[in-house]
Design an enzyme around this catalytic site. Structure first.
Site, PDB file in Angstrom:
ATOM      1  N   SER A 123     -31.875   1.107  -9.134  1.00 36.90           N
ATOM      2  CA  SER A 123     -32.272   0.743 -10.478  1.00 36.90           C
ATOM      3  C   SER A 123     -33.210   1.746 -11.148  1.00 36.90           C
ATOM      4  O   SER A 123     -33.437   1.658 -12.357  1.00 36.90           O
ATOM      5  CB  SER A 123     -32.955  -0.632 -10.454  1.00 36.90           C
ATOM      6  OG  SER A 123     -34.096  -0.588  -9.612  1.00 36.90           O
ATOM      7  N   LYS A 145     -41.086   4.452 -14.401  1.00 36.46           N
ATOM      8  CA  LYS A 145     -40.102   3.376 -14.541  1.00 36.46           C
ATOM      9  C   LYS A 145     -40.731   2.248 -15.361  1.00 36.46           C
ATOM     10  O   LYS A 145     -41.908   1.917 -15.163  1.00 36.46           O
ATOM     11  CB  LYS A 145     -39.712   2.895 -13.140  1.00 36.46           C
ATOM     12  CG  LYS A 145     -38.531   1.945 -13.076  1.00 36.46           C
ATOM     13  CD  LYS A 145     -38.124   1.707 -11.624  1.00 36.46           C
ATOM     14  CE  LYS A 145     -36.995   0.734 -11.453  1.00 36.46           C
ATOM     15  NZ  LYS A 145     -36.592   0.570 -10.040  1.00 36.46           N
ATOM     16  N   SER A 193     -33.227   1.840  -4.448  1.00 33.80           N
ATOM     17  CA  SER A 193     -33.234   2.180  -5.874  1.00 33.80           C
ATOM     18  C   SER A 193     -33.828   3.519  -6.247  1.00 33.80           C
ATOM     19  O   SER A 193     -33.659   3.968  -7.377  1.00 33.80           O
ATOM     20  CB  SER A 193     -33.988   1.109  -6.651  1.00 33.80           C
ATOM     21  OG  SER A 193     -33.091   0.138  -7.060  1.00 33.80           O
TER      22      SER A 193
HETATM   23  N1  GLN Z   1     -28.792  -1.706  -4.551  1.00 33.55           N
HETATM   24  C1  GLN Z   1     -29.951  -2.542  -4.658  1.00 33.55           C
HETATM   25  C2  GLN Z   1     -29.634  -3.782  -5.481  1.00 33.55           C
HETATM   26  O1  GLN Z   1     -28.686  -3.755  -6.228  1.00 33.55           O
HETATM   27  C3  GLN Z   1     -31.058  -1.753  -5.232  1.00 33.55           C
HETATM   28  C4  GLN Z   1     -32.168  -2.516  -5.917  1.00 33.55           C
HETATM   29  C5  GLN Z   1     -33.528  -1.913  -5.801  1.00 33.55           C
HETATM   30  O2  GLN Z   1     -33.844  -1.192  -4.835  1.00 33.55           O
HETATM   31  N2  GLN Z   1     -34.390  -2.234  -6.753  1.00 33.55           N
HETATM   32  O3  GLN Z   1     -30.306  -4.761  -5.365  1.00 33.55           O
END
Ligand code: GLN
Length: 466
Positions: free
Chosen positions: A139, A64, A163
């Site tokens: 994400s 990532k 995410s």
């Molecule tokens: N659904 C979470 C958000 O929108 C996921 C974000 C994450 O885990 N980085 O913040």
């Protein structure tokens, strides 16, 4: 089946060289460019060692793009860092280097991880390879896509709310977030440090275990890193199940999902139940589950806005120097930050204003504690909690754009593992044409070894996988 073991055998039998494997990966990346799953290629990387004793030797992976890889552009998914070249490797990358693994692609993501759709990157939407109209979730969208379409055998992601595990559910792969502090975050862009975890995306639990053995290690550069004994996750995967494994699911929360998906879940747990595994319904206070979303938003957006105070346009990243400091900072942030990031930063700033801090931020931390205490109680009686990996199939882009898509209580449930730091893994559960939905298993703090062993067992029952 384990791709890492398979590739390792091929390399050892000289059926393929690591360089050929990298070339193949680069070719696949190029031919799937339209998916927008990666931002940059890691070019001529040479920090990795030749480690003949490691299963990961010569194996390419995706990472990532909020994780630093030396001498490579690391954007965090933000235009602000579009030309930023990392001066060093993150600790996870160093550990993978020692094992001989090779980072090949920097995967696309929602800007700095602040998003759950794959549509909030400064570098454009990540495309769902199976169903173009639907989102991938995020994400860690790019990492998930590159595993799902077999470009790489594994990818690293980060998980602050869900995410890693949410895209895994929508794309039919495996996503694992270990116990808090198992994987160092040194060299990883933060989102919300009290909730942030680095984790692994793969297609088999065996591969999760192999990678976890390499990267779950203490690092004194990260003060939240746990001191850990050597785990031997991979070796213990086939340990016989001792006694009876007691698993529960939160029955009252299932009512918040469409009946079609609920029934798929109930059918799946019937298949999993057996002599050695007992699964029972329990109830979890709905008002606590309902509190998860606001508490998550207040804590994570507040922590995020504090973490990114250092983006001023002066010391690093894009430099557009104006008349004075105020103008420079406001110009830089307005110009280079995306809409969703700005929205979350405005919200986070509001919550941390001196007059709101106690009512919003401090109260949220207290409610977080109540939720964690309640979750902890479950583990007095049960070894694991099993739940759907998401409430339904991946929503469409239009659902997201018109805000018709709202996470339901099932989706919020996944964040308990971030509030508590408990390990959590999502496995594929069901496929309907090109729609996927996963199943999630959460264990007690530091019980990752047993979690992976049971996950492998369940992956075999549901998917004939390893
Ligand atoms: N659904 C979470 C958000 O929108 C996921 C974000 C994450 O885990 N980085 O913040």
């Amino acid at each position: 089946m384990s791709k890492i073991i398979n590739l390792n055998k091929k390399i050892n039998n000289q059926e393929i060289t690591s360089q050929e494997l990298i070339n193949q990966t680069l070719k696949t990346l190029e031919s799937n460019k339209n998916l927008n799953a990666y931002i940059n290629i890691v070019n001529k990387y040479s920090n990795n060692k030749n480690n003949k004793t490691s299963l990961l030797n010569g194996i390419p992976y995706a990472i990532k793009d909020n994780i630093n890889v030396q001498n490579t552009i690391t954007t965090g998914g933000s235009l602000f860092f579009k030309d930023y070249i990392s001066p060093y490797d993150a600790h996870v990358v160093e550990l993978l280097n020692q094992a001989g693994a090779i980072p090949v692609a920097k995967a696309n993501l929602d800007e700095f991880g602040l998003g759950g759709t794959g549509t909030f990157s400064g570098f454009g939407h990540v495309v769902n390879p199976f169903f173009k109209e639907r989102i991938t979730s995020g994400s860690s969208s790019g990492s998930a896509v590159l595993v799902a379409n077999d470009t790489v055998p594994f990818a690293l992601g980060t998980d602050t709310g869900d995410s890693i595990r949410k895209p895994a559910s929508y794309l039919g792969i495996i996503g694992y977030k270990p116990s808090y502090g198992y994987i160092s975050r040194f060299g990883v862009f933060p989102y919300s440090p009290s909730l942030d975890h680095v984790g692994i995306l793969t297609k088999s639990v065996t591969d999760v275990a192999i990678v976890a053995d390499c990267i779950c290690k203490h690092d004194e550069q990260d003060f939240t890193s746990q001191i850990q004994e050597k785990h031997n996750f991979y070796k213990s995967l086939n340990d016989p199940i001792k006694g009876i494994v007691k698993i529960c699911y939160l029955e009252n929360i299932l009512d918040f999902m469409p009946s079609e998906n609920k029934n798929i879940f109930l059918d799946s747990i019937k298949k999993i139940e057996g002599n050695k595994i007992k699964i029972r319904p329990i109830n979890f206070p709905v008002e606590l589950i309902q509190a998860i979303a606001p508490v998550y938003k207040i804590i994570s957006y507040s922590e995020a806005v504090s973490c990114y105070q250092n983006i001023t346009g002066i010391p690093f990243g894009q430099k557009d120097i104006k008349q004075n400091f105020q103008e420079t900072i406001s110009h830089t942030r307005s110009k280079y930050f995306g809409k969703e990031l700005k929205r979350r930063f405005v919200f986070g700033s509001y919550c941390t204003l001196v007059e709101n801090y106690d009512d919003l931020f401090v109260s949220s931390k207290k409610i977080r504690r109540l939720i964690v205490e309640k979750a902890k109680e479950i583990f007095k009686e049960y070894d694991f909690v099993i739940m759907p990996g998401s409430s339904t199939w991946a929503p469409t882009k239009t659902d997201v754009e018109t805000k018709k898509y709202n996470d339901t209580l099932i989706d919020d449930y996944l964040q308990i593992a971030n509030f508590s730091g408990y390990p959590s893994i999502t496995l594929p559960m069901y496929k309907n044409n090109n729609n996927f939905i996963g199943i999630n298993l959460m264990g007690y703090m530091n019980n990752d070894k047993q979690l992976l062993t049971i996950a492998k067992h369940i992956n075999y029952i549901l998917n004939n996988g390893d």
